[in-house]
Enzyme design. Structure first.
Site, PDB file in Angstrom:
ATOM      1  N   ASP A  22      38.561  24.845  32.509  1.00 50.04           N
ATOM      2  CA  ASP A  22      39.335  26.229  32.807  1.00 50.04           C
ATOM      3  C   ASP A  22      40.986  25.627  32.585  1.00 50.04           C
ATOM      4  O   ASP A  22      41.042  24.383  32.507  1.00 50.04           O
ATOM      5  CB  ASP A  22      39.145  27.096  33.932  1.00 50.04           C
ATOM      6  CG  ASP A  22      39.296  26.199  35.230  1.00 50.04           C
ATOM      7  OD1 ASP A  22      40.022  25.097  35.067  1.00 50.04           O
ATOM      8  OD2 ASP A  22      38.812  26.448  36.356  1.00 50.04           O
ATOM      9  N   ALA A  23      41.809  26.549  32.582  1.00 51.14           N
ATOM     10  CA  ALA A  23      43.278  26.350  32.948  1.00 51.14           C
ATOM     11  C   ALA A  23      43.519  25.196  33.741  1.00 51.14           C
ATOM     12  O   ALA A  23      44.729  24.237  33.590  1.00 51.14           O
ATOM     13  CB  ALA A  23      44.201  27.349  32.799  1.00 51.14           C
TER      14      ALA A  23
END
Length: 147
Positions: A22-23
């Site tokens: 994810d980010a």
């Protein structure tokens, strides 16, 4: 058939890529299921059965159900050890116990069980696991049912 104690557990190595995270650089939870899928596929291949070959014989393995517990996060560039241990073989299904560990420190990241059903490729109706595949799993540490 139930698994015998002390049977060797199949392990597949893989690495966490940017696309898996994810980010924040942490593995997105559903990607653990992808890592487990790869380990199950490689386990079949190690026994001499490629998924593409099985599909040509009107046989697919489809996930029936999954139980997963997330223990700690994997991160970008981690090398993972993903196990695929068959703990039960039924007429038309296999139950796998699986773990995902970080190779560097052997920390357990995720664990679970996956029930896969054997179905006909054309109709997706249940079918018996072929004897050759049952024998291959028996040779990899499974004992006959009831023992």
């Amino acid at each position: 058939m139930r698994a015998q104690a002390g049977a060797e557990i199949f392990t597949h190595r893989c690495r966490v890529y940017y696309e898996d995270t994810d980010a924040g650089g942490i593995v997105y939870y559903v990607n653990y299921l992808k890592f487990m899928e790869r380990a199950r596929t490689e386990r079949l291949r190690s026994l001499g059965f490629a998924q593409s070959q099985l599909a040509g014989e009107d046989l697919l393995f489809v996930v029936h159900s999954v139980e997963a517990r997330y223990r700690a996060p994997a991160r970008l560039d981690d090398e993972l050890l993903v196990t695929a241990e068959v703990v039960e073989v039924n007429r038309a299904s296999l139950r796998f116990r699986q773990q995902v560990r970080r190779a560097l420190d052997d920390v357990l990241l995720c664990e679970g069980q996956v029930l896969v059903a054997c179905v006909r490729a054309e109709s997706l109706k249940p079918r018996a696991i072929p004897e050759a595949l049952r024998v291959a799993f028996a040779g990899s540490g499974l004992s006959p049912a009831g023992e």
